[in-house]
Enzyme design. Structure first.
Site, PDB file in Angstrom:
ATOM      1  N   ASP A  93      62.808  32.272  89.705  1.00 33.96           N
ATOM      2  CA  ASP A  93      62.678  33.590  89.075  1.00 33.96           C
ATOM      3  C   ASP A  93      61.255  34.092  89.331  1.00 33.96           C
ATOM      4  O   ASP A  93      60.282  33.391  89.056  1.00 33.96           O
ATOM      5  CB  ASP A  93      62.936  33.446  87.562  1.00 33.96           C
ATOM      6  CG  ASP A  93      63.023  34.795  86.860  1.00 33.96           C
ATOM      7  OD1 ASP A  93      64.044  35.058  86.234  1.00 33.96           O
ATOM      8  OD2 ASP A  93      62.052  35.568  86.945  1.00 33.96           O
ATOM      9  N   ASP A 147      65.453  39.458  91.393  1.00 32.64           N
ATOM     10  CA  ASP A 147      64.322  38.519  91.383  1.00 32.64           C
ATOM     11  C   ASP A 147      64.682  37.085  91.032  1.00 32.64           C
ATOM     12  O   ASP A 147      63.800  36.283  90.814  1.00 32.64           O
ATOM     13  CB  ASP A 147      63.195  39.052  90.484  1.00 32.64           C
ATOM     14  CG  ASP A 147      63.303  38.571  89.042  1.00 32.64           C
ATOM     15  OD1 ASP A 147      64.434  38.503  88.529  1.00 32.64           O
ATOM     16  OD2 ASP A 147      62.256  38.274  88.458  1.00 32.64           O
ATOM     17  N   GLU A 148      65.980  36.761  90.940  1.00 36.45           N
ATOM     18  CA  GLU A 148      66.293  35.371  90.611  1.00 36.45           C
ATOM     19  C   GLU A 148      67.561  34.896  91.295  1.00 36.45           C
ATOM     20  O   GLU A 148      68.463  35.683  91.594  1.00 36.45           O
ATOM     21  CB  GLU A 148      66.398  35.173  89.093  1.00 36.45           C
ATOM     22  CG  GLU A 148      67.502  35.968  88.464  1.00 36.45           C
ATOM     23  CD  GLU A 148      67.626  35.728  86.964  1.00 36.45           C
ATOM     24  OE1 GLU A 148      67.668  34.565  86.531  1.00 36.45           O
ATOM     25  OE2 GLU A 148      67.700  36.721  86.228  1.00 36.45           O
TER      26      GLU A 148
HETATM   27  N1  DCP Z   1      64.238  44.518  84.440  1.00 31.41           N
HETATM   28  C1  DCP Z   1      64.573  45.772  83.935  1.00 31.41           C
HETATM   29  N2  DCP Z   1      64.967  45.907  82.629  1.00 31.41           N
HETATM   30  C2  DCP Z   1      65.023  44.829  81.804  1.00 31.41           C
HETATM   31  C3  DCP Z   1      64.699  43.547  82.291  1.00 31.41           C
HETATM   32  C4  DCP Z   1      64.309  43.431  83.635  1.00 31.41           C
HETATM   33  O1  DCP Z   1      64.516  46.749  84.676  1.00 31.41           O
HETATM   34  N3  DCP Z   1      65.400  44.978  80.528  1.00 31.41           N
HETATM   35  C5  DCP Z   1      63.789  44.411  85.843  1.00 31.41           C
HETATM   36  C6  DCP Z   1      62.275  44.430  85.913  1.00 31.41           C
HETATM   37  C7  DCP Z   1      61.866  43.020  86.185  1.00 31.41           C
HETATM   38  C8  DCP Z   1      63.076  42.461  86.917  1.00 31.41           C
HETATM   39  O2  DCP Z   1      64.201  43.181  86.428  1.00 31.41           O
HETATM   40  O3  DCP Z   1      60.665  42.940  86.941  1.00 31.41           O
HETATM   41  C9  DCP Z   1      63.253  40.976  86.694  1.00 31.41           C
HETATM   42  O4  DCP Z   1      63.531  40.696  85.353  1.00 31.41           O
HETATM   43  P1  DCP Z   1      62.972  39.415  84.620  1.00 31.41           P
HETATM   44  O5  DCP Z   1      63.698  39.285  83.331  1.00 31.41           O
HETATM   45  O6  DCP Z   1      62.963  38.246  85.541  1.00 31.41           O
HETATM   46  O7  DCP Z   1      61.456  39.807  84.233  1.00 31.41           O
HETATM   47  P2  DCP Z   1      60.164  39.776  85.108  1.00 31.41           P
HETATM   48  O8  DCP Z   1      60.388  39.182  86.452  1.00 31.41           O
HETATM   49  O9  DCP Z   1      59.554  41.126  85.118  1.00 31.41           O
HETATM   50  O10 DCP Z   1      59.212  38.832  84.251  1.00 31.41           O
HETATM   51  P3  DCP Z   1      59.286  37.243  84.057  1.00 31.41           P
HETATM   52  O11 DCP Z   1      57.972  36.734  84.613  1.00 31.41           O
HETATM   53  O12 DCP Z   1      59.395  37.034  82.591  1.00 31.41           O
HETATM   54  O13 DCP Z   1      60.450  36.754  84.832  1.00 31.41           O
HETATM   55 MG    MG Z   2      61.421  37.408  86.695  1.00 33.15          MG
END
Ligand code: DCP
Ligand code: MG
Length: 369
Positions: free
Chosen positions: A13, A108-109
């Site tokens: 992720d 992203d995962e």
């Molecule tokens: N995303 C979004 N709305 C949300 C959650 C996520 O648009 N409610 C998008 C933005 C994030 C991406 O999806 O960058 C990936 O989600 P993640 O939950 O993996 O969050 P992040 O990668 O941003 O942070 P982390 O380091 O906690 O994984």
């Molecule tokens: Mg993420």
């Protein structure tokens, strides 16, 4: 696969995905609270934010106006989805150089099954380290990896030491690891279920293990069975790769059978428009057009043509569909179903250039699991 065989599963992720991409591309944003999503004066929400912004209590799905109140000095940026999609393609390609068994969950995962890997590395831990290094050097971003013997544990692990983490849970350590997993982190436990379980004083894996199978089934049906198994480190869900779509088509059974070719063309035109919408949402052009006809006696046939150049132009696809329809000998039979399918795709998305950066990996354990 033999259910008793121990699998090697990795969950990767990306860290603060959209925000990290923006910080990568705009060095002046590095080290600062960055919020990607709606602007503060809009009704929008935070898609994600940099770890610097998280210190202020900001998180995904929070209204941007509230994020602004918590951190007025934060830098707000509108999302650039094309860019994130192309970065996503880059990381998925890195995953696929290790195994074809890659199951993306979002941009992203992804889960990877590396029980057998293409390069013969044979250690899921070493593969996870190598993947993190390659994402950092080729894409310029940090990621977090979880390594374990099933999907549930691999996913919990990857979130365990974010950002830039690597966590490994081997079969020998699974029970003690599971005992400490907060109940809300169990697969299928959303806010409502979490509340219900907390009200029963079930706070973590250890508490969950004390609940009988019958009780969990009574409370949550199929999900209860999964909770029972996951609490014991059992999760047979396979990693299912996203096979590339080979064709996009649409067909319709007509309200009344048709005999007039003009009426059929009218229907075909509607189908072409719907197919083009889907071509566009998949960001592809098609080089092959197929028309399908089913007659009143249920006999069916297809006619296909290959274009010189791939297209997503509805008028052009319609011209070919019309000429295919006109080649069909109807033998005075009426038509009960019409379909249009396209195939032989060419992608419309271009990948941005891979960034070349130094390699730096931090990890906590190095067991050859
Ligand atoms: N995303 C979004 N709305 C949300 C959650 C996520 O648009 N409610 C998008 C933005 C994030 C991406 O999806 O960058 C990936 O989600 P993640 O939950 O993996 O969050 P992040 O990668 O941003 O942070 P982390 O380091 O906690 O994984
Ligand atoms: Mg993420």
């Amino acid at each position: 696969m033999d259910k008793n065989e121990i699998r090697k599963i990795i969950h990767i992720d990306m860290d603060a995905f959209y925000a990290s991409v923006e910080q990568r591309d705009h060095p002046e944003l590095r080290g600062k609270p960055v919020i990607v999503g709606g602007l503060p004066n809009s009704r929008g929400v935070v898609a994600t934010c940099s770890y610097e912004a998280r210190k202020f209590g900001i998180h995904s799905a929070m209204p941007s106006a509230m994020a602004y109140r918590l951190c007025p000095q934060a830098i707000f940026i509108r999302p650039n989805m094309d860019k994130y999609r192309s970065v996503s393609q880059q990381i998925m390609r890195i995953f696929k150089s290790f195994t074809e068994l890659v199951e993306p969950l979002s941009l992203d995962e992804a889960y990877l099954d590396v029980t057998e890997d293409k390069l013969g590395i044979n250690s899921a831990t070493l593969i996870a380290i190598e993947i993190k290094k390659r994402i950092y050097s080729e894409v310029g971003l940090t990621s977090s990896a979880g390594v374990s013997f099933n999907k549930f544990l691999a996913k919990v692990c990857s979130g365990y030491q974010k950002p830039n983490g690597l966590t490994i849970v081997t079969p020998e350590h699974a029970a003690q690891f599971i005992d400490k997993i907060p109940i809300g982190d169990f697969f299928g436990v959303g806010k409502v279920t979490e509340k219900k379980l907390l009200s029963m004083n079930i706070k973590n894996g250890a508490d969950l293990k004390k609940i009988s199978y019958e009780k969990l089934i009574e409370l949550f049906n199929e999900r209860g069975r999964m909770l029972y198994e996951h609490a014991r480190g059992i999760d047979h869900r396979p990693v299912i790769p996203n096979r590339k779509r080979k064709s996009i088509g649409k067909e319709t059974t007509l309200k009344e059978n048709l005999t007039d070719i003009e009426d059929m063309l009218e229907v075909i035109k509607g189908l072409v428009d719907q197919v083009v919408k889907r071509l566009n949402s998949h960001q592809v052009l098609a080089k092959c057009v197929v028309v399908k006809v089913k007659f009143e006696d249920f006999e069916q046939l297809t006619r296909r043509t290959t274009l010189d150049e791939p297209t997503n132009d509805p008028a052009e696809i319609m011209i070919h569909a019309q000429s295919l329809l006109e080649q069909i000998d109807f033998h005075d039979k009426s038509v009960r179903l019409l379909g249009v399918t396209t195939s032989q795709f060419q992608s419309l998305t271009n990948d941005s250039e891979a960034l070349s950066k130094g390699t730096r990996v931090r990890y906590e354990q190095l067991k050859l699991f």
